[in-house]
Design an enzyme around this catalytic site. Structure first.
Site, short mmCIF file in Angstrom:
data_model
loop_
_atom_site.label_atom_id
_atom_site.label_comp_id
_atom_site.label_asym_id
_atom_site.label_seq_id
_atom_site.Cartn_x
_atom_site.Cartn_y
_atom_site.Cartn_z
N GLU A 1 12.92 -9.49 1.19
CA GLU A 1 12.12 -8.40 1.73
C GLU A 1 12.89 -7.10 1.53
O GLU A 1 14.08 -7.01 1.88
CB GLU A 1 11.89 -8.65 3.23
CG GLU A 1 11.09 -7.57 3.93
CD GLU A 1 10.93 -7.87 5.44
OE1 GLU A 1 11.38 -8.96 5.90
OE2 GLU A 1 10.40 -7.01 6.14
N HIS B 1 12.90 -2.88 1.99
CA HIS B 1 12.35 -1.62 2.48
C HIS B 1 13.24 -0.48 2.02
O HIS B 1 14.47 -0.54 2.16
CB HIS B 1 12.26 -1.62 4.01
CG HIS B 1 11.33 -2.67 4.51
ND1 HIS B 1 9.98 -2.56 4.37
CD2 HIS B 1 11.58 -3.87 5.07
CE1 HIS B 1 9.41 -3.66 4.85
NE2 HIS B 1 10.37 -4.47 5.28
N TYR C 1 11.48 8.68 1.08
CA TYR C 1 11.46 7.59 0.09
C TYR C 1 12.18 7.93 -1.22
O TYR C 1 12.27 7.07 -2.11
CB TYR C 1 10.01 7.17 -0.19
CG TYR C 1 9.31 6.66 1.05
CD1 TYR C 1 9.72 5.48 1.66
CD2 TYR C 1 8.25 7.36 1.63
CE1 TYR C 1 9.10 5.01 2.81
CE2 TYR C 1 7.61 6.90 2.77
CZ TYR C 1 8.05 5.72 3.36
OH TYR C 1 7.44 5.26 4.50
N PRO D 1 0.79 -1.23 0.00
CA PRO D 1 0.00 0.00 0.00
C PRO D 1 0.83 1.28 0.00
O PRO D 1 1.86 1.37 0.67
CB PRO D 1 -0.82 -0.10 1.29
CG PRO D 1 -0.21 -1.18 2.08
CD PRO D 1 0.48 -2.10 1.13
N ASN D 2 0.34 2.22 -0.78
CA ASN D 2 0.86 3.59 -0.90
C ASN D 2 2.16 3.69 -1.70
O ASN D 2 2.62 4.81 -1.97
CB ASN D 2 1.03 4.24 0.49
CG ASN D 2 -0.29 4.38 1.21
OD1 ASN D 2 -1.23 4.92 0.63
ND2 ASN D 2 -0.39 3.87 2.41
N ALA E 1 3.19 -1.04 4.77
CA ALA E 1 2.74 -1.13 6.17
C ALA E 1 2.26 -2.54 6.54
O ALA E 1 2.26 -2.91 7.73
CB ALA E 1 1.65 -0.11 6.44
N ARG F 1 13.37 4.17 12.53
CA ARG F 1 12.09 4.88 12.56
C ARG F 1 11.27 4.46 13.80
O ARG F 1 11.82 3.93 14.75
CB ARG F 1 11.35 4.63 11.24
CG ARG F 1 12.16 5.14 10.04
CD ARG F 1 11.43 4.93 8.73
NE ARG F 1 10.21 5.74 8.67
CZ ARG F 1 9.31 5.65 7.70
NH1 ARG F 1 9.48 4.78 6.71
NH2 ARG F 1 8.24 6.41 7.71
N SER G 1 13.27 2.67 3.22
CA SER G 1 13.82 3.36 4.39
C SER G 1 14.41 2.35 5.37
O SER G 1 14.11 1.14 5.29
CB SER G 1 12.71 4.17 5.08
OG SER G 1 11.71 3.30 5.59
N ARG H 1 5.38 11.93 -3.28
CA ARG H 1 5.20 12.49 -1.93
C ARG H 1 6.38 12.02 -1.07
O ARG H 1 7.01 11.01 -1.35
CB ARG H 1 3.88 12.00 -1.28
CG ARG H 1 2.62 12.35 -2.03
CD ARG H 1 2.33 13.84 -2.02
NE ARG H 1 2.24 14.37 -0.66
CZ ARG H 1 1.11 14.42 0.08
NH1 ARG H 1 -0.02 13.98 -0.44
NH2 ARG H 1 1.11 14.90 1.30
N ASN I 1 8.17 -5.61 -1.10
CA ASN I 1 8.07 -4.53 -0.14
C ASN I 1 6.60 -4.46 0.26
O ASN I 1 5.79 -3.87 -0.46
CB ASN I 1 8.51 -3.19 -0.75
CG ASN I 1 8.46 -2.07 0.28
OD1 ASN I 1 7.90 -2.25 1.37
ND2 ASN I 1 9.04 -0.93 -0.04
N ARG J 1 7.60 0.00 13.49
CA ARG J 1 8.14 -0.48 12.20
C ARG J 1 9.29 -1.48 12.41
O ARG J 1 9.86 -1.98 11.44
CB ARG J 1 8.64 0.71 11.36
CG ARG J 1 7.56 1.67 10.94
CD ARG J 1 8.09 2.74 10.00
NE ARG J 1 7.25 3.91 10.01
CZ ARG J 1 6.13 4.06 9.29
NH1 ARG J 1 5.73 3.12 8.47
NH2 ARG J 1 5.41 5.17 9.38
#
Ligand code: CA2
Length: 146
Positions: free
Chosen positions: A99, A101, A24, A11-12, A78, A108, A103, A19, A75, A112
């Site tokens: 996997e 990511h 990112y 998602p996103n 969330a 963080r 970031s 953004r 990835n 996370r």
């Protein structure tokens, strides 16, 4: 053996490059796809990149990978931190799993820091920006070429 690597995004991640570039980066998912495809092709493999905001669609794609892909780079966004269902789907998949990511999730918020996926993954990448996808593809190609 299949020469296809699935690159799955949760998602996103369709907003990549549009953004929050401070977290990112400025590259879009199309940029990631172009670079991973060029790399995979140069190593004798092909990629298919997917993005979905829906957990069930991601699970359906992991199930499709059982027949169609020798490796998954994922990835989960969330869903990394919440989804036992994605872990179950990956546990039902026999190929390589990486996997990825963008970031460094460990730098963080504490929510996370836990990943349901890491226990199934053959490798985990975090904090290498979108270059991490290419590093995962390179590793998958390397292992699949042995
Ligand atoms: O660092 C990563 O790649 C994450 O998987 C990204 C997820 C986050 O929930 C994970 O904890 C770490 C969030 C993806 C959101 O992607 C966006 C990209 C650009 C702009 C806005 C959101």
């Amino acid at each position: 053996m299949s020469k296809t690597i699935f690159i799955l995004n949760g998602p996103n991640l369709n907003l990549l490059g549009k953004r929050q570039p401070e977290i990112y980066g400025a590259d879009t998912l199309d940029d990631v796809e172009t670079r991973c495809r060029a790399l995979a092709t140069s190593l004798g493999f092909q990629i298919e990149l997917f993005q979905s905001n829906h957990e069930g669609v991601i699970i359906d794609t992991i199930q499709r990978a059982r027949e169609e892909a020798a490796a998954i780079v994922i990835n989960p966004g969330a869903f990394t931190h919440t989804s036992v269902a994605i872990l179950d789907a990956l546990n039902a998949y026999d190929g390589l799993v990486f996997e990825c990511h963008i970031s460094n999730v460990h730098k963080r918020e504490s929510f996370r820091h836990h990943s349901f996926v890491s226990g199934r993954a053959d490798g985990v990448m975090a904090g290498f920006g979108v270059e991490g996808y290419e590093l995962c593809v390179r590793r998958a190609c390397s292992l699949l070429s042995k």
